[in-house]
Design a protein around this motif. Sequence first.
Motif, PDB file in Angstrom:
ATOM      1  N   VAL A 166      20.683  29.577  32.974  1.00 20.30           N
ATOM      2  CA  VAL A 166      20.539  28.404  33.842  1.00 20.30           C
ATOM      3  C   VAL A 166      20.277  28.815  35.293  1.00 20.30           C
ATOM      4  O   VAL A 166      19.746  28.030  36.066  1.00 20.30           O
ATOM      5  N   GLY A 167      20.623  30.049  35.650  1.00 20.22           N
ATOM      6  CA  GLY A 167      20.359  30.515  37.012  1.00 20.22           C
ATOM      7  C   GLY A 167      21.588  30.956  37.783  1.00 20.22           C
ATOM      8  O   GLY A 167      21.532  31.134  39.000  1.00 20.22           O
ATOM      9  N   PHE A 168      22.702  31.151  37.106  1.00 21.41           N
ATOM     10  CA  PHE A 168      23.905  31.655  37.766  1.00 21.41           C
ATOM     11  C   PHE A 168      23.877  33.175  37.799  1.00 21.41           C
ATOM     12  O   PHE A 168      23.423  33.825  36.845  1.00 21.41           O
ATOM     13  N   VAL A 169      24.351  33.732  38.902  1.00 20.69           N
ATOM     14  CA  VAL A 169      24.446  35.180  39.084  1.00 20.69           C
ATOM     15  C   VAL A 169      25.862  35.509  39.543  1.00 20.69           C
ATOM     16  O   VAL A 169      26.563  34.665  40.109  1.00 20.69           O
ATOM     17  N   ASP A 170      26.271  36.745  39.305  1.00 25.74           N
ATOM     18  CA  ASP A 170      27.598  37.177  39.741  1.00 25.74           C
ATOM     19  C   ASP A 170      27.700  37.166  41.257  1.00 25.74           C
ATOM     20  O   ASP A 170      26.740  37.523  41.954  1.00 25.74           O
ATOM     21  N   VAL A 171      28.859  36.782  41.769  1.00 22.88           N
ATOM     22  CA  VAL A 171      29.124  36.956  43.193  1.00 22.88           C
ATOM     23  C   VAL A 171      29.428  38.441  43.404  1.00 22.88           C
ATOM     24  O   VAL A 171      29.762  39.152  42.443  1.00 22.88           O
ATOM     25  N   PRO A 172      29.340  38.955  44.622  1.00 26.39           N
ATOM     26  CA  PRO A 172      29.666  40.368  44.860  1.00 26.39           C
ATOM     27  C   PRO A 172      31.090  40.698  44.407  1.00 26.39           C
ATOM     28  O   PRO A 172      31.997  39.863  44.501  1.00 26.39           O
ATOM     29  N   GLN A 173      31.287  41.913  43.932  1.00 21.18           N
ATOM     30  CA  GLN A 173      32.574  42.323  43.377  1.00 21.18           C
ATOM     31  C   GLN A 173      33.718  42.140  44.375  1.00 21.18           C
ATOM     32  O   GLN A 173      34.813  41.727  44.010  1.00 21.18           O
ATOM     33  N   ALA A 174      33.487  42.434  45.647  1.00 23.93           N
ATOM     34  CA  ALA A 174      34.547  42.285  46.650  1.00 23.93           C
ATOM     35  C   ALA A 174      35.003  40.832  46.748  1.00 23.93           C
ATOM     36  O   ALA A 174      36.202  40.555  46.865  1.00 23.93           O
ATOM     37  N   LEU A 175      34.063  39.911  46.683  1.00 21.92           N
ATOM     38  CA  LEU A 175      34.397  38.486  46.727  1.00 21.92           C
ATOM     39  C   LEU A 175      35.125  38.078  45.442  1.00 21.92           C
ATOM     40  O   LEU A 175      36.098  37.323  45.478  1.00 21.92           O
ATOM     41  N   MET A 176      34.660  38.595  44.302  1.00 22.77           N
ATOM     42  CA  MET A 176      35.319  38.319  43.032  1.00 22.77           C
ATOM     43  C   MET A 176      36.776  38.777  43.080  1.00 22.77           C
ATOM     44  O   MET A 176      37.684  38.054  42.668  1.00 22.77           O
ATOM     45  N   ASP A 177      36.992  39.980  43.596  1.00 27.25           N
ATOM     46  CA  ASP A 177      38.354  40.517  43.704  1.00 27.25           C
ATOM     47  C   ASP A 177      39.222  39.647  44.610  1.00 27.25           C
ATOM     48  O   ASP A 177      40.382  39.365  44.298  1.00 27.25           O
ATOM     49  N   GLU A 178      38.651  39.202  45.721  1.00 28.65           N
ATOM     50  CA  GLU A 178      39.391  38.347  46.663  1.00 28.65           C
ATOM     51  C   GLU A 178      39.782  37.025  46.003  1.00 28.65           C
ATOM     52  O   GLU A 178      40.924  36.592  46.097  1.00 28.65           O
ATOM     53  N   TRP A 179      38.836  36.392  45.315  1.00 28.10           N
ATOM     54  CA  TRP A 179      39.110  35.110  44.684  1.00 28.10           C
ATOM     55  C   TRP A 179      40.079  35.248  43.515  1.00 28.10           C
ATOM     56  O   TRP A 179      40.850  34.337  43.230  1.00 28.10           O
ATOM     57  N   ASN A 180      40.031  36.369  42.826  1.00 28.90           N
ATOM     58  CA  ASN A 180      40.913  36.582  41.681  1.00 28.90           C
ATOM     59  C   ASN A 180      42.346  36.907  42.088  1.00 28.90           C
ATOM     60  O   ASN A 180      43.256  36.788  41.266  1.00 28.90           O
ATOM     61  N   ALA A 181      42.560  37.285  43.327  1.00 32.48           N
ATOM     62  CA  ALA A 181      43.907  37.663  43.774  1.00 32.48           C
ATOM     63  C   ALA A 181      44.924  36.546  43.540  1.00 32.48           C
ATOM     64  O   ALA A 181      46.080  36.820  43.225  1.00 32.48           O
ATOM     65  N   ALA A 182      44.502  35.310  43.650  1.00 35.63           N
ATOM     66  CA  ALA A 182      45.415  34.168  43.488  1.00 35.63           C
ATOM     67  C   ALA A 182      45.333  33.542  42.096  1.00 35.63           C
ATOM     68  O   ALA A 182      45.966  32.526  41.842  1.00 35.63           O
ATOM     69  N   GLN A 183      44.561  34.140  41.188  1.00 35.11           N
ATOM     70  CA  GLN A 183      44.350  33.554  39.862  1.00 35.11           C
ATOM     71  C   GLN A 183      45.279  34.178  38.818  1.00 35.11           C
ATOM     72  O   GLN A 183      45.668  35.335  38.953  1.00 35.11           O
ATOM     73  N   PRO A 184      45.590  33.430  37.766  1.00 29.48           N
ATOM     74  CA  PRO A 184      46.445  33.975  36.695  1.00 29.48           C
ATOM     75  C   PRO A 184      45.740  35.037  35.848  1.00 29.48           C
ATOM     76  O   PRO A 184      46.384  35.854  35.206  1.00 29.48           O
ATOM     77  N   VAL A 185      44.397  35.004  35.821  1.00 28.80           N
ATOM     78  CA  VAL A 185      43.600  36.012  35.117  1.00 28.80           C
ATOM     79  C   VAL A 185      42.424  36.393  36.011  1.00 28.80           C
ATOM     80  O   VAL A 185      42.066  35.654  36.927  1.00 28.80           O
ATOM     81  N   ALA A 186      41.836  37.547  35.718  1.00 26.75           N
ATOM     82  CA  ALA A 186      40.666  37.991  36.481  1.00 26.75           C
ATOM     83  C   ALA A 186      39.416  37.349  35.883  1.00 26.75           C
ATOM     84  O   ALA A 186      38.986  37.703  34.789  1.00 26.75           O
ATOM     85  N   TYR A 187      38.863  36.391  36.590  1.00 25.51           N
ATOM     86  CA  TYR A 187      37.659  35.701  36.136  1.00 25.51           C
ATOM     87  C   TYR A 187      36.412  36.441  36.591  1.00 25.51           C
ATOM     88  O   TYR A 187      36.440  37.225  37.530  1.00 25.51           O
TER      89      TYR A 187
END
Length: 159
Positions: free
Chosen positions: A130-151
């Motif tokens: 559909v056109g989705f791409v991964d966000v940069p790994q550093a941003l992924m790590d930052e957003w996952n810090a508050a999540q119950p699992v690593a998305y």
Amino acid sequence: MELREFSDGYGVLVAGWARDAHEVALLCGRVEYPFPEELTGSWRKVADDIRSYLLFDGDQAVGYGEVWLDDEEDEAELARIIVDPGVRGKGIGLELVRGLLGPALAAGYPEVFLRVRPENAVAIRTYQRVGFVDVPQALMDEWNAAQPVAYRWMRFAGE
């Protein structure tokens, strides 16, 4: 296919699309099966920042998803996407995600994101088509810090 606003009468049907505890976790983060009863009666809470939709093929509901609107972050997120297991593998997920992008983009936010479990390869391929791409790994790590699992976080870059 037609995307329609969700109505509460479909909660039990949609909850039944999760075939096991793993699919319940993919949908709502709870590891319970069958789908938690307290959630089926009030499938979604009415909120100004959450829009819930069903995808219909004629009179049959075949997919469900939400668009979360975030004024503070100036973004939209696609969430809680599930397809009726009886029609999986037929492109319904692709149609559903494309359909959800309509109201997400129409809301006027500059970015649309989604999060997905990294092991959900089928969903990831659909989102990429559909056109989705991964966000940069550093941003992924930052957003996952508050999540119950690593998305795996993805943003819409256009088809």
